[in-house]
Enzyme design. Structure first.
Site, PDB file in Angstrom:
ATOM      1  N   LYS A  27       0.742  -1.160   0.017  1.00  0.00           N
ATOM      2  CA  LYS A  27      -0.148  -0.097   0.044  1.00  0.00           C
ATOM      3  C   LYS A  27       0.828   1.296   0.012  1.00  0.00           C
ATOM      4  O   LYS A  27       2.004   1.307   0.674  1.00  0.00           O
ATOM      5  CB  LYS A  27      -0.980  -0.097   1.149  1.00  0.00           C
ATOM      6  N   ASP A  79      -2.676  -1.314   9.748  1.00  0.00           N
ATOM      7  CA  ASP A  79      -2.772  -1.560   8.487  1.00  0.00           C
ATOM      8  C   ASP A  79      -3.170  -2.914   7.815  1.00  0.00           C
ATOM      9  O   ASP A  79      -3.302  -3.049   6.437  1.00  0.00           O
ATOM     10  CB  ASP A  79      -1.528  -1.231   7.696  1.00  0.00           C
TER      11      ASP A  79
HETATM   12  O1  C5P Z   1      -0.671  -0.591  14.333  1.00  0.00           O
HETATM   13  P1  C5P Z   1       0.751  -1.035  14.229  1.00  0.00           P
HETATM   14  O2  C5P Z   1       1.434  -2.017  14.937  1.00  0.00           O
HETATM   15  O3  C5P Z   1       1.024  -1.141  12.700  1.00  0.00           O
HETATM   16  O4  C5P Z   1       1.401   0.377  14.616  1.00  0.00           O
HETATM   17  C1  C5P Z   1       2.853   0.308  14.788  1.00  0.00           C
HETATM   18  C2  C5P Z   1       3.270   1.625  15.595  1.00  0.00           C
HETATM   19  O5  C5P Z   1       3.144   2.882  14.851  1.00  0.00           O
HETATM   20  C3  C5P Z   1       2.379   1.763  16.876  1.00  0.00           C
HETATM   21  O6  C5P Z   1       3.089   1.155  17.914  1.00  0.00           O
HETATM   22  C4  C5P Z   1       2.653   3.310  17.069  1.00  0.00           C
HETATM   23  O7  C5P Z   1       3.723   3.674  17.575  1.00  0.00           O
HETATM   24  C5  C5P Z   1       2.541   3.777  15.410  1.00  0.00           C
HETATM   25  N1  C5P Z   1       1.067   4.184  15.375  1.00  0.00           N
HETATM   26  C6  C5P Z   1       0.620   5.293  15.649  1.00  0.00           C
HETATM   27  N2  C5P Z   1      -0.750   5.622  15.126  1.00  0.00           N
HETATM   28  C7  C5P Z   1      -1.358   5.063  14.381  1.00  0.00           C
HETATM   29  C8  C5P Z   1      -0.583   3.872  13.764  1.00  0.00           C
HETATM   30  C9  C5P Z   1       0.565   3.625  14.193  1.00  0.00           C
HETATM   31  O8  C5P Z   1       1.248   5.893  16.566  1.00  0.00           O
HETATM   32  N3  C5P Z   1      -2.396   5.307  13.919  1.00  0.00           N
END
Ligand code: C5P
Length: 329
Positions: free
Chosen positions: A22, A157
């Site tokens: 993506k 994602d």
């Molecule tokens: O959701 P995911 O594990 O992919 O996110 C990885 C990191 O990215 C989270 O731990 C956070 O630090 C950051 N993040 C965020 N806000 C979001 C998505 C991700 O701060 N909306």
């Protein structure tokens, strides 16, 4: 004696799923929430750069990574550290609660073409693909809403990778609404030698914005209008990524890559997600190829790849199933 009719070989119990990378056409980052995540208004767009995840029954849970990025992983990745294996075990647990039969451990083979730690959600894509592959392998027929519930628990994602296409994302990115636009766009993707950590990029944005008031995020109507009309120039003018400032602060050479692409004639260029990949919008497929040659010649980034979008979300590859041997590529 009449010849014995040939007995067809039984279908081999392995399922392969193709899943796209993506990019974010728009990524508006709101204030940091109590849970540490940031509220987002984003427009996801799947591009034709794919990983293939194959699930095979095995004695124990495991994962092997193959393809051009395999050297970035240990020869056998620790199952507990891999989001695709976590996806498979999460689905197995959900199936066990509803009395699912035929759920066995699987060995996942991830044939990776999506750049790693690149801001293209490759790890999330593999998790979405593992959900779809195991659901088919175990004949669970989990409704899409059930897969989305699990996807949201795995990462922000993963939900988008299940649906692909173009979609508006909200919440922390896990709430996705498909965007009805049928327009196709041509992109040139420039990868970097070294990945960036998503949490580090969000943290850098918080640091840079410490003295600013951050409004609630909203998607720009101009972007949706450009998508629906298929107007490439208008889309170029509407592309935006709040994380770009933070990614360029951590990796200043990204700004130079964006300048190189726009000087080479790209309609627009921006950092993809949390970076360090930079994507450029081209007018058409021919223009994308010309742009890619210019960028390759000017030695920016690690790899220069042409990819069109939107691409379909995680889907089972039809046809004869691959060899069942555990761990076979
Ligand atoms: O959701 P995911 O594990 O992919 O996110 C990885 C990191 O990215 C989270 O731990 C956070 O630090 C950051 N993040 C965020 N806000 C979001 C998505 C991700 O701060 N909306």
């Amino acid at each position: 004696m009449a010849p014995t009719p040939a007995i067809p070989a039984p279908a081999s119990p392995a399922v392969s799923v193709r899943v796209p990378a993506k990019i974010n056409l728009e990524l508006v980052v709101g204030p940091r929430r109590e849970d540490g995540y940031h509220e987002l208004a984003t427009v996801f767009h799947a591009v034709a750069l794919f990983d293939v995840v194959t699930a095979r029954p095995a004695r124990e849970w495991g994962v092997t990574v193959t393809g051009p990025y395999a050297h970035l992983f240990e020869s056998d990745v620790e199952p507990d550290d891999n989001l695709a294996v976590r996806a498979a075990t999460l689905l197995a647990e959900a199936a066990a609660r509803t009395g699912g039969v035929g759920v066995t451990p699987v060995h996942l083979t991830i044939d990776k073409s999506i750049p790693v730690a690149a801001g293209m959600a490759g790890g999330s894509a593999d998790a979405a693909a593992a959900l779809v592959a195991c659901d088919a392998l175990w004949d669970l027929n989990t409704p899409m809403t059930g897969l989305h519930e699990l996807a949201a628990r795995l990462g922000s994602d993963v939900n988008f990778a299940l649906i692909g296409g173009t979609a508006v994302g909200s919440g922390r990115g896990e709430k996705v609404t498909p965007e009805p636009s049928t327009s196709r766009f041509e992109w040139v993707v420039v990868t970097a030698d070294e990945g960036l950590s998503t949490p580090a990029v969000f943290a850098e944005l918080d640091r840079l914005r410490a003295q600013r008031t951050v409004p609630a995020p909203i998607t720009a109507p101009a972007l949706l209008r450009a998508l629906r009309s298929g107007d490439v120039e208008a889309l170029g003018g509407a592309l935006a990524n709040d994380l770009e400032e933070a990614a360029c602060s951590l990796r200043p050479e990204l700004a130079a890559t964006i300048v190189a692409g726009t000087e080479a004639g790209a309609v627009a260029g921006l950092v993809s997600g949390s970076g360090p990949t930079v994507v450029f919008l081209a007018r058409d497929a021919g223009h994308a190829r010309t742009l890619a040659s210019h960028l390759t010649a000017s030695n920016v980034g690690a790899q220069v790849i042409c990819a069109s979008g939107p691409a379909r979300g995680a889907h089972v590859i039809p046809g004869p199933r691959p060899d069942t041997a555990e761990g076979a590529a």
